[in-house]
Design a protein around this motif. Sequence first.
Motif, PDB file in Angstrom:
ATOM      1  N   GLN A 280       0.680   8.934  -1.636  1.00 51.69           N
ATOM      2  CA  GLN A 280       1.659   9.050  -2.720  1.00 51.69           C
ATOM      3  C   GLN A 280       2.600   7.839  -2.708  1.00 51.69           C
ATOM      4  O   GLN A 280       2.962   7.303  -3.759  1.00 51.69           O
ATOM      5  CB  GLN A 280       2.456  10.344  -2.582  1.00 51.69           C
ATOM      6  N   LEU A 281       2.987   7.399  -1.508  1.00 49.77           N
ATOM      7  CA  LEU A 281       3.842   6.218  -1.387  1.00 49.77           C
ATOM      8  C   LEU A 281       3.164   4.977  -1.944  1.00 49.77           C
ATOM      9  O   LEU A 281       3.793   4.139  -2.596  1.00 49.77           O
ATOM     10  CB  LEU A 281       4.196   5.974   0.084  1.00 49.77           C
ATOM     11  N   LYS A 282       1.876   4.861  -1.691  1.00 44.32           N
ATOM     12  CA  LYS A 282       1.136   3.665  -2.096  1.00 44.32           C
ATOM     13  C   LYS A 282       1.023   3.518  -3.611  1.00 44.32           C
ATOM     14  O   LYS A 282       0.726   2.435  -4.108  1.00 44.32           O
ATOM     15  CB  LYS A 282      -0.257   3.679  -1.475  1.00 44.32           C
ATOM     16  N   ARG A 283       1.255   4.598  -4.335  1.00 48.52           N
ATOM     17  CA  ARG A 283       1.150   4.538  -5.795  1.00 48.52           C
ATOM     18  C   ARG A 283       2.509   4.605  -6.484  1.00 48.52           C
ATOM     19  O   ARG A 283       2.610   4.402  -7.695  1.00 48.52           O
ATOM     20  CB  ARG A 283       0.254   5.679  -6.311  1.00 48.52           C
ATOM     21  N   ALA A 284       3.561   4.914  -5.721  1.00 47.37           N
ATOM     22  CA  ALA A 284       4.894   5.113  -6.310  1.00 47.37           C
ATOM     23  C   ALA A 284       5.555   3.796  -6.707  1.00 47.37           C
ATOM     24  O   ALA A 284       5.325   2.754  -6.094  1.00 47.37           O
ATOM     25  CB  ALA A 284       5.785   5.862  -5.327  1.00 47.37           C
TER      26      ALA A 284
END
Length: 403
Positions: A280-284
């Motif tokens: 999720q962090l990698k796409r935020a």
Amino acid sequence: MRILQIHNFYKQAGGEDTVFEQEAQLLRAHGHTVEQLTFSNNDVTSTKAKLQAALGVVYNPQSAGIISQSIKRFKPDVVHVHNFFPLVSPGVFWVCRKYKVPVVMTLHNYRLLCPSAVLYYDGRVQLENVQQTFPIKPILQGVYRGSKIETASVVLATGVHKLLGTWREKVSKFIALTPGAADLFQNSSLRLRPEQLSIKPNFTADPGLGAATREAYFLYLGRLTEEKGIRTLLKAHSIKPFPLKIIGTGPLQALVEEYAAKNPLVEYLGFRPREEAMEQLKRARALIFPSEWLETFGMTAVEAFATGTPVIASNIGGGAYIVQHQQNGLHFSPADAQELASQVGLLEQLPDLAKKLGQHARQSYEQHYTPEANYARLLQIYGQAIGATEKPASATVAAEAGL
């Protein structure tokens, strides 16, 4: 080197547990022999066990005996304590001194200064407790587990050992995670010697860079508690709605669930394993770190940096130190929902700025928060602790403490 790690697990897993395990793996990977001696609050279930734990907060003879046997059998070069509360007790430091083994303690929270462990209750930071040997106000508030009796036991345990000089004389080295936390502990009722304190941040394994082109949503990752700034985050969202995902559980979960049910732009994901959280962090677009207490660190901010994700952080505690405004993220004033909303709007309007901040965030990770950088600093601190038990600390050692 032979390292004995000692840690008391709480009933609910937290960041301290992660650091405890990660440092053991790191040391073993470099050829050191690490033994872990653990205690768990999950073992305190019966009335008898609870009574024994309560009576042993100042000095627990049972755990002291276990630690004594471990030291005699394992013969460590250094003992590293991550959490002694409540089952281990400060007795661990007296046992280590008895066997002339240097002992290091990581200051993961503010338990030695305030029974709340976070220096935050009644909706604000409570700095007056820092200078008090036996802070009374938190007892009256019942800040530990909602109990005046249990809070008093914490104050008694830390206060008695302040009077006995345990923190000043029996601990070779304390590890503070940021300069701000080190300064606070240095100028406290603990009366620590300057050479006792060293600064070493936590680290995280490299999860890999995130997507070059990010999605529109912002992410909150962490406990859902008052001091973490969840109410401020939701208020900022109500001022200026934006795509928001929230990962975590805690006392304010019902509040988050209720808000998410009424706002289609908010997605509450509950608890997620670390691997999913990292994805999720990698796409935020950015991580939001709205904490309102003096965080001793900010692990989620460092994890965001590792993925090349910028952080919008309140300018207090660990967030103020880890995040550099307009370099690897953005700052806003603690509890200022309007300012937080404005900073979110800035990254929405300027995706190139978000990308630049993300690139610098990754650089910050590579320079300061990798396992290798952490290993070098940890080994240096162990060496200083061993030297401190063999001879009085010199001016050079004091200077290398990082204060």
